[in-house]
Motif scaffolding. Structure first.
Motif, PDB file in Angstrom:
ATOM      1  N   ARG A  93      13.275   2.843   4.097  1.00  0.00           N
ATOM      2  CA  ARG A  93      13.758   4.011   4.856  1.00  0.00           C
ATOM      3  C   ARG A  93      12.688   5.102   4.889  1.00  0.00           C
ATOM      4  NH1 ARG A  93      19.117   3.004   2.477  1.00  0.00           N
ATOM      5  NH2 ARG A  93      20.504   2.362   4.182  1.00  0.00           N
ATOM      6  N   TRP A  94      12.044   5.320   3.753  1.00  0.00           N
ATOM      7  CA  TRP A  94      11.012   6.352   3.676  1.00  0.00           C
ATOM      8  C   TRP A  94       9.832   5.995   4.586  1.00  0.00           C
ATOM      9  CZ3 TRP A  94       5.892   6.760   2.171  1.00  0.00           C
ATOM     10  CH2 TRP A  94       5.409   8.060   1.951  1.00  0.00           C
ATOM     11  N   CYS A  95       9.394   4.735   4.540  1.00  0.00           N
ATOM     12  CA  CYS A  95       8.290   4.288   5.413  1.00  0.00           C
ATOM     13  C   CYS A  95       8.631   4.499   6.873  1.00  0.00           C
ATOM     14  CB  CYS A  95       7.989   2.810   5.175  1.00  0.00           C
ATOM     15  SG  CYS A  95       7.197   2.423   3.618  1.00  0.00           S
ATOM     16  N   ARG A  96       9.855   4.132   7.243  1.00  0.00           N
ATOM     17  CA  ARG A  96      10.245   4.258   8.643  1.00  0.00           C
ATOM     18  C   ARG A  96      10.218   5.719   9.086  1.00  0.00           C
ATOM     19  NH1 ARG A  96       9.595   4.303  12.743  1.00  0.00           N
ATOM     20  NH2 ARG A  96      10.541   3.358  14.575  1.00  0.00           N
ATOM     21  N   ALA A  97      10.651   6.599   8.214  1.00  0.00           N
ATOM     22  CA  ALA A  97      10.640   8.019   8.543  1.00  0.00           C
ATOM     23  C   ALA A  97       9.214   8.535   8.702  1.00  0.00           C
ATOM     24  CB  ALA A  97      11.383   8.810   7.466  1.00  0.00           C
ATOM     25  N   GLN A  98       8.303   8.059   7.860  1.00  0.00           N
ATOM     26  CA  GLN A  98       6.914   8.497   7.936  1.00  0.00           C
ATOM     27  C   GLN A  98       6.265   8.095   9.255  1.00  0.00           C
ATOM     28  OE1 GLN A  98       5.466  10.461   5.404  1.00  0.00           O
ATOM     29  NE2 GLN A  98       7.614  10.405   4.788  1.00  0.00           N
ATOM     30  N   MET A  99       6.674   6.963   9.812  1.00  0.00           N
ATOM     31  CA  MET A  99       6.038   6.435  11.021  1.00  0.00           C
ATOM     32  C   MET A  99       6.543   7.089  12.298  1.00  0.00           C
ATOM     33  SD  MET A  99       3.804   4.405   9.789  1.00  0.00           S
ATOM     34  CE  MET A  99       3.222   3.571  11.272  1.00  0.00           C
ATOM     35  N   GLY A 100       7.552   7.934  12.198  1.00  0.00           N
ATOM     36  CA  GLY A 100       8.021   8.664  13.371  1.00  0.00           C
ATOM     37  C   GLY A 100       8.492   7.751  14.492  1.00  0.00           C
ATOM     38  N   ASP A 101       7.990   7.967  15.703  1.00  0.00           N
ATOM     39  CA  ASP A 101       8.450   7.185  16.852  1.00  0.00           C
ATOM     40  C   ASP A 101       7.556   5.983  17.158  1.00  0.00           C
ATOM     41  OD1 ASP A 101       6.216   8.493  17.769  1.00  0.00           O
ATOM     42  OD2 ASP A 101       7.183   9.461  19.474  1.00  0.00           O
ATOM     43  N   ILE A 102       6.638   5.651  16.244  1.00  0.00           N
ATOM     44  CA  ILE A 102       5.794   4.475  16.440  1.00  0.00           C
ATOM     45  C   ILE A 102       6.624   3.208  16.212  1.00  0.00           C
ATOM     46  CG2 ILE A 102       3.856   3.151  15.455  1.00  0.00           C
ATOM     47  CD1 ILE A 102       2.486   5.797  14.851  1.00  0.00           C
ATOM     48  N   PRO A 103       6.583   2.232  17.117  1.00  0.00           N
ATOM     49  CA  PRO A 103       7.303   0.975  16.887  1.00  0.00           C
ATOM     50  C   PRO A 103       6.757   0.255  15.651  1.00  0.00           C
ATOM     51  CG  PRO A 103       6.601   1.171  19.180  1.00  0.00           C
ATOM     52  CD  PRO A 103       5.896   2.245  18.419  1.00  0.00           C
ATOM     53  N   VAL A 104       7.653  -0.199  14.796  1.00  0.00           N
ATOM     54  CA  VAL A 104       7.221  -0.847  13.550  1.00  0.00           C
ATOM     55  C   VAL A 104       7.972  -2.158  13.353  1.00  0.00           C
ATOM     56  CG1 VAL A 104       6.379   1.162  12.277  1.00  0.00           C
ATOM     57  CG2 VAL A 104       8.817   0.669  12.297  1.00  0.00           C
ATOM     58  N   ALA A 105       7.233  -3.190  12.979  1.00  0.00           N
ATOM     59  CA  ALA A 105       7.816  -4.500  12.692  1.00  0.00           C
ATOM     60  C   ALA A 105       7.853  -4.715  11.192  1.00  0.00           C
ATOM     61  CB  ALA A 105       7.002  -5.607  13.360  1.00  0.00           C
ATOM     62  N   LEU A 106       8.841  -5.451  10.752  1.00  0.00           N
ATOM     63  CA  LEU A 106       9.067  -5.671   9.325  1.00  0.00           C
ATOM     64  C   LEU A 106       9.076  -7.163   9.023  1.00  0.00           C
ATOM     65  CD1 LEU A 106       9.829  -4.627   6.504  1.00  0.00           C
ATOM     66  CD2 LEU A 106      12.206  -4.444   7.300  1.00  0.00           C
ATOM     67  N   GLU A 107       8.245  -7.550   8.052  1.00  0.00           N
ATOM     68  CA  GLU A 107       8.166  -8.952   7.634  1.00  0.00           C
ATOM     69  C   GLU A 107       8.267  -9.036   6.119  1.00  0.00           C
ATOM     70  OE1 GLU A 107       4.906 -12.594   7.691  1.00  0.00           O
ATOM     71  OE2 GLU A 107       5.102 -11.314   9.467  1.00  0.00           O
ATOM     72  N   PHE A 108       9.189  -9.872   5.662  1.00  0.00           N
ATOM     73  CA  PHE A 108       9.374 -10.086   4.227  1.00  0.00           C
ATOM     74  C   PHE A 108       8.712 -11.385   3.795  1.00  0.00           C
ATOM     75  CE2 PHE A 108      13.278  -7.580   5.314  1.00  0.00           C
ATOM     76  CZ  PHE A 108      12.992  -6.467   4.543  1.00  0.00           C
ATOM     77  N   ARG A 109       8.437 -11.470   2.490  1.00  0.00           N
ATOM     78  CA  ARG A 109       7.933 -12.711   1.901  1.00  0.00           C
ATOM     79  C   ARG A 109       8.788 -13.146   0.707  1.00  0.00           C
ATOM     80  NH1 ARG A 109       2.420 -13.917   3.257  1.00  0.00           N
ATOM     81  NH2 ARG A 109       2.493 -14.061   5.528  1.00  0.00           N
ATOM     82  N   HIS A 110       9.926 -12.479   0.493  1.00  0.00           N
ATOM     83  CA  HIS A 110      10.810 -12.893  -0.595  1.00  0.00           C
ATOM     84  C   HIS A 110      12.170 -13.259  -0.021  1.00  0.00           C
ATOM     85  CE1 HIS A 110      13.092 -12.972  -4.358  1.00  0.00           C
ATOM     86  NE2 HIS A 110      11.923 -13.088  -4.965  1.00  0.00           N
ATOM     87  N   GLN A 111      12.654 -14.434  -0.431  1.00  0.00           N
ATOM     88  CA  GLN A 111      13.845 -15.029   0.165  1.00  0.00           C
ATOM     89  C   GLN A 111      15.112 -14.209  -0.051  1.00  0.00           C
ATOM     90  OE1 GLN A 111      15.791 -19.003  -1.100  1.00  0.00           O
ATOM     91  NE2 GLN A 111      14.061 -19.606   0.184  1.00  0.00           N
ATOM     92  N   SER A 112      15.111 -13.329  -1.044  1.00  0.00           N
ATOM     93  CA  SER A 112      16.320 -12.592  -1.390  1.00  0.00           C
ATOM     94  C   SER A 112      16.849 -11.750  -0.229  1.00  0.00           C
ATOM     95  CB  SER A 112      16.064 -11.688  -2.603  1.00  0.00           C
ATOM     96  OG  SER A 112      14.996 -10.792  -2.351  1.00  0.00           O
ATOM     97  N   TRP A 113      15.985 -11.358   0.699  1.00  0.00           N
ATOM     98  CA  TRP A 113      16.425 -10.538   1.828  1.00  0.00           C
ATOM     99  C   TRP A 113      17.322 -11.310   2.791  1.00  0.00           C
ATOM    100  CZ3 TRP A 113      15.552  -5.431   1.647  1.00  0.00           C
ATOM    101  CH2 TRP A 113      14.553  -4.983   0.781  1.00  0.00           C
ATOM    102  N   PHE A 114      17.232 -12.626   2.771  1.00  0.00           N
ATOM    103  CA  PHE A 114      17.996 -13.431   3.730  1.00  0.00           C
ATOM    104  C   PHE A 114      18.897 -14.461   3.049  1.00  0.00           C
ATOM    105  CE2 PHE A 114      14.161 -12.259   6.285  1.00  0.00           C
ATOM    106  CZ  PHE A 114      14.822 -11.474   7.220  1.00  0.00           C
ATOM    107  N   LYS A 115      19.131 -14.283   1.773  1.00  0.00           N
ATOM    108  CA  LYS A 115      19.919 -15.268   1.032  1.00  0.00           C
ATOM    109  C   LYS A 115      21.402 -14.921   1.096  1.00  0.00           C
ATOM    110  CE  LYS A 115      19.375 -18.026  -3.136  1.00  0.00           C
ATOM    111  NZ  LYS A 115      18.591 -18.179  -4.385  1.00  0.00           N
ATOM    112  N   GLY A 116      22.214 -15.901   1.490  1.00  0.00           N
ATOM    113  CA  GLY A 116      23.663 -15.709   1.516  1.00  0.00           C
ATOM    114  C   GLY A 116      24.080 -14.550   2.402  1.00  0.00           C
ATOM    115  N   GLU A 117      24.951 -13.700   1.861  1.00  0.00           N
ATOM    116  CA  GLU A 117      25.489 -12.578   2.629  1.00  0.00           C
ATOM    117  C   GLU A 117      24.442 -11.501   2.940  1.00  0.00           C
ATOM    118  OE1 GLU A 117      27.176  -9.882  -1.107  1.00  0.00           O
ATOM    119  OE2 GLU A 117      28.573 -10.914   0.221  1.00  0.00           O
ATOM    120  N   MET A 118      23.283 -11.559   2.253  1.00  0.00           N
ATOM    121  CA  MET A 118      22.252 -10.560   2.488  1.00  0.00           C
ATOM    122  C   MET A 118      21.586 -10.721   3.847  1.00  0.00           C
ATOM    123  SD  MET A 118      22.624  -8.638   0.052  1.00  0.00           S
ATOM    124  CE  MET A 118      21.398  -7.517   0.722  1.00  0.00           C
TER     125      MET A 118
END
Length: 284
Positions: free
Chosen positions: A127-152
């Motif tokens: 959230r903090w990173c996104r706020a710092q970037m203002g209106d610049i389009p930003v893409a997000l890429e994870f490398r840890h499976q926990s972000w997409f595991k099960g209900e997450m």
């Protein structure tokens, strides 16, 4: 629209005539592809003179996807060469100014490391990173499976939608918790990023004895069937996002450019406004 390119422009020998100097490679690269990832940003925030040069060397419609600096994503170990994180983000955004002024900035890619797990403090940092970037389009890429595991999975995608993160959809080796599955869901109606990392599962998380790990991690060449299997995914994403940006990162063996060209042909994409195919030998 589908935009296809590769990561960086220095290592794709199949694109360049023999004897082409490193200073001319971007000009020639822009004759083949309409986008490129600037991976040099990961290692150092680029001086404006570099960025201005890149802008001048590429056609009007050519765009860039710079990676976030390693200090911004937690890759850097040791001291960050800025007094505060705010200073670091400000320096990064200042360096992007030539790209923004010429409409050549597609988005900034935040790729987080395998140890960036799905935890409250990391969500707060996003959230903090996104706020710092203002209106610049930003893409997000994870490398840890926990972000997409099960209900997450659905919670992560919804978080990306609400916080205005562009989903970086990945094709990568499935090597346990330090890799993410291919999640064919857009989180932004304007832009979606797809990155092909190869499928070298044996070298994804572990060094191979006697070899430099980074030299072989992305050693993989997609075959035609593997790319064919991706076409329905791309068509699905087209229904969710106006523009799809596709980057091939499988270049340890020089395969990224060839696979990118193969995919352009398979998708039936044609680009206008690319740079001339052959440089003027008499230019300075």
């Amino acid at each position: 629209m589908i935009y296809i390119g590769v990561t960086g422009w220095g290592d794709h020998d199949s694109l360049y005539a023999s004897g082409v100097s490193s200073r001319d490679k971007l000009k020639e690269y822009a004759a083949h592809f309409p986008i490129v990832e600037i991976d040099s940003y990961f290692y150092a925030i680029q001086p404006k003179r570099n960025v201005e040069k890149w802008v001048q060397e590429t056609p009007e419609t050519f765009t860039f996807i710079p990676k976030a600096y390693q200090g911004m994503t937690g890759h850097q170990r040791g001291e960050i060469p800025f007094e505060t994180k705010e200073d670091m983000f400000k320096a990064y955004m200042d360096s992007l100014q030539p790209l923004q002024e010429t409409n050549k900035l597609s988005m900034v890619l935040f790729q987080f490391p395998p140890w960036f797990e799905c935890r409250k403090e990391n969500v707060d940092y996003l959230r903090w990173c996104r706020a710092q970037m203002g209106d610049i389009p930003v893409a997000l890429e994870f490398r840890h499976q926990s972000w997409f595991k099960g209900e997450m999975k659905e919670k992560t995608l919804q978080f990306m939608r609400s916080e205005k993160w562009i989903h970086s959809v990945c094709d990568e080796p499935q090597a346990g918790e330090k890799s993410v599955p291919t999640i064919v869901n857009a989180t932004d109606s304007e832009k979606t990023l797809v990155r092909f990392h190869g499928r070298n599962v044996h070298a994804w998380t572990k060094p191979v004895k006697g070899q430099e790990w980074r030299d072989i991690r992305y050693l993989y060449r997609y075959n035609k069937q593997e790319l064919q299997d991706w076409i329905p995914h791309i068509r699905q994403l087209e229904k969710q996002s106006k523009d799809i940006y596709i980057l091939f990162n499988n270049n340890s063996g020089g395969d990224a450019a060839d696979n990118a060209k193969m995919f352009i042909e398979m998708l039936g994409v044609e680009y206008t406004g690319l740079a001339p195919k052959q440089l003027d030998l008499f230019n300075d």
